[in-house]
Every structure is written in structure tokens, then in C-alpha cells.
Design a protein around this motif. Structure first.
Motif, PDB file in Angstrom:
ATOM      1  N   HIS A 242       0.965  -1.133   0.153  1.00 27.24           N
ATOM      2  CA  HIS A 242      -0.086   0.150  -0.090  1.00 27.24           C
ATOM      3  C   HIS A 242       0.919   1.292  -0.142  1.00 27.24           C
ATOM      4  O   HIS A 242       0.364   2.275  -0.206  1.00 27.24           O
ATOM      5  CB  HIS A 242      -0.977  -0.117   1.443  1.00 27.24           C
ATOM      6  CG  HIS A 242      -1.883  -1.294   1.369  1.00 27.24           C
ATOM      7  ND1 HIS A 242      -2.887  -1.408   0.262  1.00 27.24           N
ATOM      8  CD2 HIS A 242      -1.865  -2.143   2.184  1.00 27.24           C
ATOM      9  CE1 HIS A 242      -3.603  -2.644   0.652  1.00 27.24           C
ATOM     10  NE2 HIS A 242      -2.846  -2.942   1.806  1.00 27.24           N
ATOM     11  N   ASP A 269      -4.309   5.008  -3.637  1.00 26.14           N
ATOM     12  CA  ASP A 269      -5.642   5.860  -3.471  1.00 26.14           C
ATOM     13  C   ASP A 269      -6.475   5.030  -3.092  1.00 26.14           C
ATOM     14  O   ASP A 269      -7.482   5.442  -2.352  1.00 26.14           O
ATOM     15  CB  ASP A 269      -5.850   6.284  -4.960  1.00 26.14           C
ATOM     16  CG  ASP A 269      -4.909   7.380  -5.514  1.00 26.14           C
ATOM     17  OD1 ASP A 269      -4.144   7.892  -4.508  1.00 26.14           O
ATOM     18  OD2 ASP A 269      -4.965   7.757  -6.491  1.00 26.14           O
ATOM     19  N   VAL A 270      -6.735   3.766  -3.587  1.00 25.39           N
ATOM     20  CA  VAL A 270      -7.695   2.659  -2.911  1.00 25.39           C
ATOM     21  C   VAL A 270      -7.616   2.063  -1.578  1.00 25.39           C
ATOM     22  O   VAL A 270      -8.708   1.370  -1.104  1.00 25.39           O
ATOM     23  CB  VAL A 270      -8.040   1.484  -3.939  1.00 25.39           C
ATOM     24  CG1 VAL A 270      -8.429   2.346  -5.340  1.00 25.39           C
ATOM     25  CG2 VAL A 270      -6.830   0.948  -4.036  1.00 25.39           C
ATOM     26  N   ALA A 271      -6.443   2.550  -0.852  1.00 25.16           N
ATOM     27  CA  ALA A 271      -6.002   1.893   0.397  1.00 25.16           C
ATOM     28  C   ALA A 271      -7.243   2.414   1.460  1.00 25.16           C
ATOM     29  O   ALA A 271      -7.514   3.511   1.690  1.00 25.16           O
ATOM     30  CB  ALA A 271      -4.605   2.240   0.702  1.00 25.16           C
ATOM     31  N   SER A 272      -7.665   1.858   2.379  1.00 18.09           N
ATOM     32  CA  SER A 272      -8.647   1.995   3.380  1.00 18.09           C
ATOM     33  C   SER A 272      -7.797   2.604   4.448  1.00 18.09           C
ATOM     34  O   SER A 272      -6.535   2.440   4.473  1.00 18.09           O
ATOM     35  CB  SER A 272      -9.395   0.807   3.880  1.00 18.09           C
ATOM     36  OG  SER A 272      -8.627  -0.102   4.304  1.00 18.09           O
ATOM     37  N   ALA A 273      -8.479   3.256   5.433  1.00 16.83           N
ATOM     38  CA  ALA A 273      -7.675   3.761   6.710  1.00 16.83           C
ATOM     39  C   ALA A 273      -7.101   2.647   7.428  1.00 16.83           C
ATOM     40  O   ALA A 273      -6.133   2.771   7.861  1.00 16.83           O
ATOM     41  CB  ALA A 273      -8.890   4.549   7.637  1.00 16.83           C
ATOM     42  N   GLU A 274      -7.983   1.669   7.375  1.00 15.95           N
ATOM     43  CA  GLU A 274      -7.315   0.368   8.180  1.00 15.95           C
ATOM     44  C   GLU A 274      -6.016  -0.151   7.778  1.00 15.95           C
ATOM     45  O   GLU A 274      -4.911  -0.556   8.382  1.00 15.95           O
ATOM     46  CB  GLU A 274      -8.314  -0.654   8.260  1.00 15.95           C
ATOM     47  CG  GLU A 274      -7.899  -1.881   9.157  1.00 15.95           C
ATOM     48  CD  GLU A 274      -9.121  -3.133   9.353  1.00 15.95           C
ATOM     49  OE1 GLU A 274      -8.766  -4.058  10.131  1.00 15.95           O
ATOM     50  OE2 GLU A 274     -10.003  -3.012   8.681  1.00 15.95           O
ATOM     51  N   GLN A 275      -6.092  -0.133   6.253  1.00 14.18           N
ATOM     52  CA  GLN A 275      -4.999  -0.682   5.645  1.00 14.18           C
ATOM     53  C   GLN A 275      -3.600   0.339   5.690  1.00 14.18           C
ATOM     54  O   GLN A 275      -2.618  -0.136   5.900  1.00 14.18           O
ATOM     55  CB  GLN A 275      -5.446  -0.939   4.346  1.00 14.18           C
ATOM     56  CG  GLN A 275      -6.009  -2.034   3.854  1.00 14.18           C
ATOM     57  CD  GLN A 275      -6.519  -2.121   2.273  1.00 14.18           C
ATOM     58  OE1 GLN A 275      -6.701  -1.202   1.820  1.00 14.18           O
ATOM     59  NE2 GLN A 275      -6.825  -3.209   1.755  1.00 14.18           N
ATOM     60  N   GLU A 277      -3.032   2.380   8.313  1.00 14.23           N
ATOM     61  CA  GLU A 277      -2.644   1.955   9.766  1.00 14.23           C
ATOM     62  C   GLU A 277      -1.702   0.670   9.799  1.00 14.23           C
ATOM     63  O   GLU A 277      -0.704   0.695  10.602  1.00 14.23           O
ATOM     64  CB  GLU A 277      -3.788   1.947  10.677  1.00 14.23           C
ATOM     65  CG  GLU A 277      -4.662   3.287  10.917  1.00 14.23           C
ATOM     66  CD  GLU A 277      -5.929   3.013  11.609  1.00 14.23           C
ATOM     67  OE1 GLU A 277      -6.323   1.808  12.019  1.00 14.23           O
ATOM     68  OE2 GLU A 277      -6.762   3.918  12.000  1.00 14.23           O
TER      69      GLU A 277
END
Length: 315
Positions: A242, A269-275, A277
Motif C-alpha cells: 500500500h 488511492d484505494v487503500a482504506s484507513a485500516e490498511q 494504519e
């Protein structure tokens, strides 16, 4: 034995050796009337004071971080090491140059050099043992970092060991100069050789004080990790899932075994907030595994160049 314990042992050995040598040189200088021997006594006394300050630096620098000092006390060791280099300059170099110039201008009557030769011989053995202890530690640490000994000694942030090695090397050179001054005076009956040796000893100490002072000043101002380590840090960050790019990388040496890393990171760009972290946690873990000296890692998610801020959604 840990590196911290190794540094402490190296400094203690040097301090004990220099204290005994200083007293012997002072007695020999008074008996023989040699300004070079008195300069060498001042040199050894200055080295003893230097090593006491280095011991203080080692103890103070290892204090843990607290609320008032969130980044720890690592840089404090460089303040004490800086004062140690000043002690070398004032206590050894200034006295040696002054005493040598005084001898050259006013002359002196050479005395019996026998005691001085004996003291120089014993001092050479003790200084050689102290230098051997310091070099042994430097070699071990250089091997750990897969670096040539001379390069490691030139760039190491462990200025306590660097100071011991440089001062002991200068001490051996100073002993040779003092012996040359005594021999020259013995052969010619002139005190000029002794005075010249004293001045050269002082200039040698000026050089040592300058090199050590500059090294500690650079670390106090803020020195980054070596170029190769910075490249390795960037490589580790880019290997984390990521993470797309490292936009800005800042590193800071805070102590011999303590460094800080801060970076602006461009994430997918498509990474989530959890990813994001978990990517930050993975990056910190990888960096610490590869470089144990890295104690603090701060990553700032930052959009890459050419990216625009998304329009605010209307309510």
C-alpha cells in the motif's frame, strides 16, 4: 557485553592509565627540567579530565525518555563530549604550546633524562594497552555494521570511543615527540629541541580537539543517518504493501544506538484507513528489524505530486 558496557570499559581503562601516567610524567618533568615532559603531563591530565567527562556523557545519555524529555537524553552525551574536547584544548594544547614557546625564547638547562626515558617507556606500554582496548571495540562495532574500521571511526556517533582512540593515538605520537626532544637536547646540549617537541605536542592536541569538537558539533546540530542507511530505509518503506512512494525522508541521529525516522508517504488511492494504519505498523517493524538503532518512526500520509484535493461533498 553490550556496546554501552563496552564503551564504558574502554573509557575507564583509558582514564586509569592516563591518571597514573600524568603523575609519573609530572615527576619526571620536574626532575629532568624537560618542558616536553611537562607538556606530556598536561596532556595526560587533560585526557583524564576528558575521560571523566565522557563517563558522565555515557551515563547521562542513557537516561530514558520521560514527559519532560519525550525524545530521550541521547544528545546530552554530545554536550559533555564537546566539553571534553574543550578540556583537551585548554588543559593540554594551550599549556604545551605556551611552555614550548617559553623554552624556545628563554632557553632551559637540560637535566638528567634517564627518569624521563623510563617514564616514557612505561607510558608507551600503558597507552598502547588502552589504545588496543579502544581499537578492539571499534573493530567489533565496524564488523557489526559491515564497514571498514577507518570509515566507521570517522563517522561513528559513539564519540566516547572515538575520543579514546584519537587521544591514545595522539598520546603515543606525543611520547615519541617527547623522546625525540629529550634525545635532541641530550645530543646537542640545547633546550631548543625540547621546546620544539613541546610546541608540536600542543599542535597535535589542537588537531585532536578540533576533530572531536567538530564531530560533536555536527551531532548536536543534527546529523542524518549515513547515505547507505537512508537508502535502506527508503527501500524498506517501499517494500511495504500500500506504500506507493516516499515523498520526503528525514532521519536524525540522536545517539550511538538511537535514531529517528520521519517520512511523508504516498499510499495507494484505494487503500482504506485500516490498511494505511497496518502499513505504518508494518513499516516501523521492518525498519527496526533491519536497523535496531531506529527507535522512533513517524509516517505522514501525504498525497503524491499532481494529486488534487477531492471536492467536499454537499449536504
Amino acid at each position: 557485553m553490550s556496546e554501552q558496557a563496552g564503551s564504558t570499559v574502554t573509557v575507564i581503562v583509558a582514564a586509569i592509565a592516563n591518571l597514573g601516567i600524568a603523575a609519573a610524567k609530572a615527576v619526571a618533568g620536574v626532575i629532568s627540567g624537560s618542558s616536553a615532559m611537562l607538556s606530556e603531563a598536561a596532556h595526560s591530565f587533560a585526557d583524564t579530565v576528558t575521560e571523566l567527562m565522557l563517563l558522565t556523557a555515557l551515563k547521562r545519555g542513557e537516561k530514558p525518555a520521560d514527559e519532560e524529555h519525550p525524545l530521550g537524553h541521547g544528545p546530552e552525551r554530545y554536550i559533555w563530549a564537546m566539553l571534553a574536547s574543550v578540556a583537551t584544548f585548554v588543559g593540554g594544547a594551550v599549556f604545551s604550546v605556551y611552555d614550548g614557546v617559553h623554552t624556545l625564547v628563554h632557553g632551559e638547562e637540560p637535566g638528567d633524562p634517564l627518569v624521563s626515558y623510563l617514564v616514557l617507556g612505561v607510558a608507551f606500554l600503558l597507552e598502547g594497552f588502552s589504545l588496543r582496548t579502544g581499537i578492539r571495540q571499534v573493530r567489533g562495532e565496524a564488523a557489526r555494521f559491515h564497514a571498514p574500521v577507518t570509515r566507521y571511526l570517522r563517522h561513528t556517533p559513539d564519540t566516547a570511543v572515538k575520543a579514546v582512540v584519537m587521544e591514545d593515538s595522539a598520546a603515543l605520537a606525543g611520547l615519541a615527540l617527547a623522546a625525540g626532544g629529550l634525545l635532541g637536547g641530550q645530543l646537542t646540549g640545547s633546550g631548543v629541541w625540547d621546546g620544539l617537541a613541546s610546541v608540536l605536542i600542543g599542535l597535535l592536541l589542537v588537531y585532536v580537539a578540533w576533530v572531536l569538537g567538530r564531530s560533536n558539533a555536527q551531532l548536536l546540530i543534527g546529523r542524518p543517518l549515513p547515505r547507505e542507511m537512508r537508502a535502506g530505509v527508503r527501500e524498506e518503506l517501499l517494500s511495504v504493501p500500500h506504500i506507493v512512494d516516499v515523498l520526503e525522508l528525514t532521519t536524525l541521529v540522536q545517539g550511538p544506538r538511537e535514531a529517528l525516522v520521519a517520512a511523508k508517504i504516498d499510499f495507494r488511492d484505494v487503500a482504506s484507513a485500516e490498511q494505511i494504519e497496518w502499513a505504518c505498523e508494518e513499516a516501523e517493524q521492518q525498519l527496526r528489524e533491519r536497523y535496531p538503532a531506529i527507535r522512533r518512526v513517524y509516517l505522514d500520509p501525504t498525497p503524491g505530486p499532481g494529486r488534487t484535493r477531492p471536492a467536499a461533498s454537499s449536504r
